[in-house]
Design a protein around this motif. Structure first.
Motif, PDB file in Angstrom:
ATOM      1  N   ARG A  14       0.862  -1.178   0.000  1.00 46.83           N
ATOM      2  CA  ARG A  14       0.000   0.000   0.000  1.00 46.83           C
ATOM      3  C   ARG A  14       0.897   1.226   0.000  1.00 46.83           C
ATOM      4  O   ARG A  14       1.722   1.403   0.896  1.00 46.83           O
ATOM      5  N   LEU A  15       0.760   2.065  -1.033  1.00 50.34           N
ATOM      6  CA  LEU A  15       1.594   3.260  -1.133  1.00 50.34           C
ATOM      7  C   LEU A  15       0.995   4.407  -0.324  1.00 50.34           C
ATOM      8  O   LEU A  15       1.725   5.208   0.254  1.00 50.34           O
ATOM      9  N   PHE A  16      -0.327   4.510  -0.338  1.00 48.55           N
ATOM     10  CA  PHE A  16      -1.006   5.515   0.479  1.00 48.55           C
ATOM     11  C   PHE A  16      -2.471   5.152   0.609  1.00 48.55           C
ATOM     12  O   PHE A  16      -2.996   4.339  -0.138  1.00 48.55           O
ATOM     13  N   GLU A  17      -3.094   5.777   1.625  1.00 48.18           N
ATOM     14  CA  GLU A  17      -4.499   5.523   1.937  1.00 48.18           C
ATOM     15  C   GLU A  17      -5.324   6.778   1.694  1.00 48.18           C
ATOM     16  O   GLU A  17      -4.863   7.891   1.983  1.00 48.18           O
ATOM     17  N   GLU A  18      -6.523   6.585   1.199  1.00 46.91           N
ATOM     18  CA  GLU A  18      -7.465   7.673   1.004  1.00 46.91           C
ATOM     19  C   GLU A  18      -7.614   8.454   2.302  1.00 46.91           C
ATOM     20  O   GLU A  18      -7.803   7.873   3.369  1.00 46.91           O
ATOM     21  N   GLY A  19      -7.468   9.777   2.221  1.00 38.91           N
ATOM     22  CA  GLY A  19      -7.595  10.640   3.394  1.00 38.91           C
ATOM     23  C   GLY A  19      -6.282  10.898   4.119  1.00 38.91           C
ATOM     24  O   GLY A  19      -6.204  11.800   4.937  1.00 38.91           O
ATOM     25  N   GLY A  20      -5.232  10.110   3.809  1.00 34.30           N
ATOM     26  CA  GLY A  20      -3.934  10.321   4.436  1.00 34.30           C
ATOM     27  C   GLY A  20      -3.243  11.571   3.899  1.00 34.30           C
ATOM     28  O   GLY A  20      -3.645  12.140   2.887  1.00 34.30           O
ATOM     29  N   TYR A  21      -2.208  12.009   4.595  1.00 36.14           N
ATOM     30  CA  TYR A  21      -1.473  13.210   4.198  1.00 36.14           C
ATOM     31  C   TYR A  21      -0.646  12.936   2.943  1.00 36.14           C
ATOM     32  O   TYR A  21       0.147  11.992   2.902  1.00 36.14           O
ATOM     33  N   ALA A  22      -0.817  13.759   1.928  1.00 35.37           N
ATOM     34  CA  ALA A  22      -0.120  13.607   0.642  1.00 35.37           C
ATOM     35  C   ALA A  22       1.170  14.413   0.675  1.00 35.37           C
ATOM     36  O   ALA A  22       1.176  15.605   0.399  1.00 35.37           O
ATOM     37  N   ASP A  23       2.263  13.743   1.008  1.00 40.09           N
ATOM     38  CA  ASP A  23       3.542  14.432   1.160  1.00 40.09           C
ATOM     39  C   ASP A  23       4.568  14.043   0.108  1.00 40.09           C
ATOM     40  O   ASP A  23       5.722  14.446   0.178  1.00 40.09           O
ATOM     41  N   ARG A  24       4.149  13.251  -0.883  1.00 43.16           N
ATOM     42  CA  ARG A  24       5.070  12.821  -1.944  1.00 43.16           C
ATOM     43  C   ARG A  24       4.270  12.398  -3.169  1.00 43.16           C
ATOM     44  O   ARG A  24       3.054  12.281  -3.106  1.00 43.16           O
ATOM     45  N   PHE A  25       4.978  12.176  -4.258  1.00 42.86           N
ATOM     46  CA  PHE A  25       4.367  11.626  -5.471  1.00 42.86           C
ATOM     47  C   PHE A  25       5.448  10.882  -6.234  1.00 42.86           C
ATOM     48  O   PHE A  25       6.624  10.934  -5.886  1.00 42.86           O
ATOM     49  N   TRP A  26       5.040  10.161  -7.258  1.00 46.86           N
ATOM     50  CA  TRP A  26       5.956   9.290  -7.983  1.00 46.86           C
ATOM     51  C   TRP A  26       5.755   9.398  -9.487  1.00 46.86           C
ATOM     52  O   TRP A  26       4.646   9.658  -9.956  1.00 46.86           O
ATOM     53  N   ILE A  27       6.815   9.154 -10.218  1.00 51.83           N
ATOM     54  CA  ILE A  27       6.725   8.861 -11.651  1.00 51.83           C
ATOM     55  C   ILE A  27       7.131   7.395 -11.768  1.00 51.83           C
ATOM     56  O   ILE A  27       8.235   7.006 -11.371  1.00 51.83           O
ATOM     57  N   ILE A  28       6.208   6.591 -12.270  1.00 56.37           N
ATOM     58  CA  ILE A  28       6.413   5.150 -12.336  1.00 56.37           C
ATOM     59  C   ILE A  28       7.404   4.826 -13.453  1.00 56.37           C
ATOM     60  O   ILE A  28       7.247   5.280 -14.584  1.00 56.37           O
ATOM     61  N   ARG A  29       8.424   4.044 -13.116  1.00 52.37           N
ATOM     62  CA  ARG A  29       9.404   3.570 -14.112  1.00 52.37           C
ATOM     63  C   ARG A  29       8.991   2.208 -14.650  1.00 52.37           C
ATOM     64  O   ARG A  29       9.007   1.989 -15.858  1.00 52.37           O
ATOM     65  N   THR A  30       8.664   1.279 -13.756  1.00 49.37           N
ATOM     66  CA  THR A  30       8.197  -0.049 -14.158  1.00 49.37           C
ATOM     67  C   THR A  30       7.108  -0.486 -13.190  1.00 49.37           C
ATOM     68  O   THR A  30       7.091  -0.083 -12.028  1.00 49.37           O
ATOM     69  N   GLY A  31       6.212  -1.322 -13.693  1.00 49.96           N
ATOM     70  CA  GLY A  31       5.155  -1.874 -12.858  1.00 49.96           C
ATOM     71  C   GLY A  31       3.848  -1.122 -12.987  1.00 49.96           C
ATOM     72  O   GLY A  31       3.720  -0.184 -13.776  1.00 49.96           O
ATOM     73  N   THR A  32       2.878  -1.558 -12.171  1.00 47.69           N
ATOM     74  CA  THR A  32       1.533  -0.984 -12.214  1.00 47.69           C
ATOM     75  C   THR A  32       1.016  -0.792 -10.798  1.00 47.69           C
ATOM     76  O   THR A  32       1.175  -1.657  -9.939  1.00 47.69           O
ATOM     77  N   VAL A  33       0.370   0.348 -10.574  1.00 48.87           N
ATOM     78  CA  VAL A  33      -0.257   0.681  -9.302  1.00 48.87           C
ATOM     79  C   VAL A  33      -1.747   0.858  -9.552  1.00 48.87           C
ATOM     80  O   VAL A  33      -2.143   1.507 -10.524  1.00 48.87           O
TER      81      VAL A  33
END
Length: 131
Positions: A14-33
């Protein structure tokens, strides 16, 4: 990319949960979220997926900086991880960069909204309705 570091998530993380504090973001290199929403009494409902070359996370850009969805690695994911406060400070210091990033995130949001609309029509529109 000066604000980025490597991130590696095993399948099922789990990368993050709905309602949690958004303190980062990602650019996906490989894989699927997968992106999901809470459904009371059930498992989270998957609403979209993010794959290689795509931006994961936009809630970090808009106050109150709370995730609108949850996210889970569907496969092993490798990504560039960005610290949101550092990127926001960089955007403030360089208005041209800030405008370009705002535009990029806006385009991504428009694409995701369109994808969600198509999915909802597939699920709920009457067959032969012309929609």
């Amino acid at each position: 990319m000066q604000c980025a570091g490597p991130a590696d998530f095993p399948e099922g993380t789990r990368l993050f949960e709905e309602g949690g504090y958004a303190d980062r973001f990602w650019i996906i290199r490989t894989g699927t979220v997968t992106l999901d929403v809470r459904v009371p009494g059930k498992r989270p409902a998957v609403v979209d997926s993010v794959s290689a070359g795509e931006l994961l996370g936009w809630s970090w850009l808009f106050e109150p900086y709370r995730w609108h969805f949850g996210a889970e690695a569907m496969t092993r994911v490798r990504a560039h991880e960005f610290d949101a406060s550092t990127v926001r400070m960089t955007m403030d210091a360089d208005p041209s960069f800030g405008l370009a990033l705002d535009h990029f995130v806006g385009q991504m949001l428009a694409h995701r909204l369109y994808s969600a609309r198509v999915r909802l029509l597939d699920l709920y529109a009457p067959h032969g309705s012309g929609l």
